[in-house]
Design a protein around this motif. Sequence first.
Motif, short mmCIF file in Angstrom:
data_model
loop_
_atom_site.label_atom_id
_atom_site.label_comp_id
_atom_site.label_asym_id
_atom_site.label_seq_id
_atom_site.Cartn_x
_atom_site.Cartn_y
_atom_site.Cartn_z
N ASN A 67 2.47 3.85 21.60
CA ASN A 67 2.70 4.64 20.40
C ASN A 67 1.54 4.45 19.43
OD1 ASN A 67 5.56 3.79 21.43
ND2 ASN A 67 5.91 5.59 20.17
N MET A 68 1.22 5.51 18.70
CA MET A 68 0.20 5.39 17.66
C MET A 68 0.74 4.49 16.55
SD MET A 68 -1.45 8.18 15.05
CE MET A 68 -2.66 8.86 16.15
N ILE A 69 -0.07 3.54 16.13
CA ILE A 69 0.31 2.62 15.06
C ILE A 69 -0.67 2.78 13.90
CG2 ILE A 69 0.62 0.21 14.40
CD1 ILE A 69 1.32 -0.33 17.36
N LYS A 70 -0.13 3.05 12.73
CA LYS A 70 -0.92 3.10 11.50
C LYS A 70 -0.57 1.86 10.69
CE LYS A 70 -0.77 8.16 11.12
NZ LYS A 70 -0.36 9.27 10.24
N TRP A 71 -1.55 1.36 9.95
CA TRP A 71 -1.27 0.19 9.14
C TRP A 71 -2.09 0.23 7.85
CZ3 TRP A 71 -5.49 -2.71 7.95
CH2 TRP A 71 -6.59 -2.61 8.80
N ALA A 72 -1.59 -0.53 6.90
CA ALA A 72 -2.32 -0.79 5.65
C ALA A 72 -2.21 -2.29 5.41
CB ALA A 72 -1.70 -0.01 4.50
N GLU A 73 -3.21 -2.83 4.74
CA GLU A 73 -3.21 -4.25 4.37
C GLU A 73 -4.19 -4.42 3.22
OE1 GLU A 73 -2.78 -7.87 3.41
OE2 GLU A 73 -1.37 -6.92 4.79
N ILE A 74 -3.68 -4.76 2.06
CA ILE A 74 -4.48 -4.86 0.84
C ILE A 74 -5.64 -5.84 1.00
CG2 ILE A 74 -3.03 -6.62 -0.27
CD1 ILE A 74 -4.50 -3.60 -2.11
N THR A 75 -5.44 -6.94 1.73
CA THR A 75 -6.51 -7.92 1.89
C THR A 75 -7.62 -7.41 2.80
OG1 THR A 75 -5.36 -9.09 3.67
CG2 THR A 75 -5.00 -9.89 1.42
N ASP A 76 -7.35 -6.34 3.55
CA ASP A 76 -8.37 -5.70 4.39
C ASP A 76 -8.91 -4.43 3.72
OD1 ASP A 76 -8.20 -7.60 6.41
OD2 ASP A 76 -6.62 -6.50 7.47
N GLY A 77 -8.58 -4.25 2.45
CA GLY A 77 -9.10 -3.11 1.70
C GLY A 77 -8.34 -1.81 1.91
N VAL A 78 -7.17 -1.85 2.54
CA VAL A 78 -6.38 -0.65 2.75
C VAL A 78 -5.08 -0.81 1.95
CG1 VAL A 78 -5.31 0.90 4.43
CG2 VAL A 78 -7.34 -0.42 5.08
N ASP A 79 -5.02 -0.14 0.80
CA ASP A 79 -3.90 -0.24 -0.12
C ASP A 79 -2.86 0.83 0.21
OD1 ASP A 79 -2.11 -0.36 -2.24
OD2 ASP A 79 -3.64 -0.20 -3.80
N TYR A 80 -1.70 0.41 0.65
CA TYR A 80 -0.65 1.35 1.02
C TYR A 80 -0.28 2.30 -0.12
CZ TYR A 80 3.78 3.27 2.57
OH TYR A 80 4.79 4.14 2.92
N LEU A 81 -0.36 1.83 -1.34
CA LEU A 81 0.03 2.66 -2.48
C LEU A 81 -1.06 3.64 -2.90
CD1 LEU A 81 1.97 -0.03 -4.53
CD2 LEU A 81 2.89 1.68 -2.93
N ASP A 82 -2.19 3.64 -2.22
CA ASP A 82 -3.27 4.60 -2.47
C ASP A 82 -2.87 5.94 -1.84
OD1 ASP A 82 -5.55 6.21 -2.41
OD2 ASP A 82 -6.86 4.63 -1.65
N ASN A 83 -2.69 6.94 -2.67
CA ASN A 83 -2.22 8.24 -2.18
C ASN A 83 -3.22 8.99 -1.32
OD1 ASN A 83 0.46 8.29 -3.08
ND2 ASN A 83 -0.22 8.77 -5.16
N SER A 84 -4.43 8.50 -1.19
CA SER A 84 -5.43 9.21 -0.39
C SER A 84 -5.35 8.85 1.10
CB SER A 84 -6.84 8.94 -0.91
OG SER A 84 -7.20 7.60 -0.67
N ILE A 85 -4.52 7.87 1.47
CA ILE A 85 -4.44 7.49 2.88
C ILE A 85 -3.27 8.21 3.55
CG2 ILE A 85 -5.51 5.24 2.49
CD1 ILE A 85 -2.78 3.95 2.86
N ASP A 86 -3.41 8.45 4.85
CA ASP A 86 -2.37 9.11 5.63
C ASP A 86 -1.57 8.04 6.37
OD1 ASP A 86 -0.70 10.59 7.28
OD2 ASP A 86 -2.31 11.27 8.59
#
Length: 176
Positions: free
Chosen positions: A51-70
């Motif tokens: 299955n395709m897995i998407k993730w966010a992790e603030i310590t890796d610079g990917v902020d889940y609450l950033d509305n620009s990410i899919d």
Amino acid sequence: MAKARIEKDFYPTPSWCVKALLECIEIREGDVIAEPCRGDGRITNELPDGNMIKWAEITDGVDYLDNSIDMSADVIITNPPFSLALEFIQTAMNRDLAVDGTMCFLLRLSWLGSKGRADFWRKFPFTNLLILTPRPSFVHKGSDNSEYAWVCWDKGNRIKRPALWTLKKEEVEHVG
């Protein structure tokens, strides 16, 4: 004296908690799975292959609450930072969860009883409460003083347990 909070609310999910949850969920072929707070991969490492897995992790610079990410997904599973749990649930529900999706958030049971969240629960009632027993240990050995559960919104009919269920550590194969 109160214990100090761990930086960035990083409390890794014990693997048995993830395994117990995944035994209850039918992950379908083609389902996109999202993990908004990947941390060190405790949840994503247990997800099924294929299955395709998407993730966010603030310590890796990917902020889940950033509305620009899919982060749109059919299944969302996470142990959110408790200080931002409400924002994470609302974002998942309003922005990311498919119409027939399923999402599961690991939360303290006491989180359900807050006067300040009463209206939230009326607007976003959950469908399943999967209580973890014994209490999980997130740091140091030993258990927390709080009860925890996977709070689930199952619009896709993927959860194969009654609305209220206990997930027992000793019933999970290959306890981690």
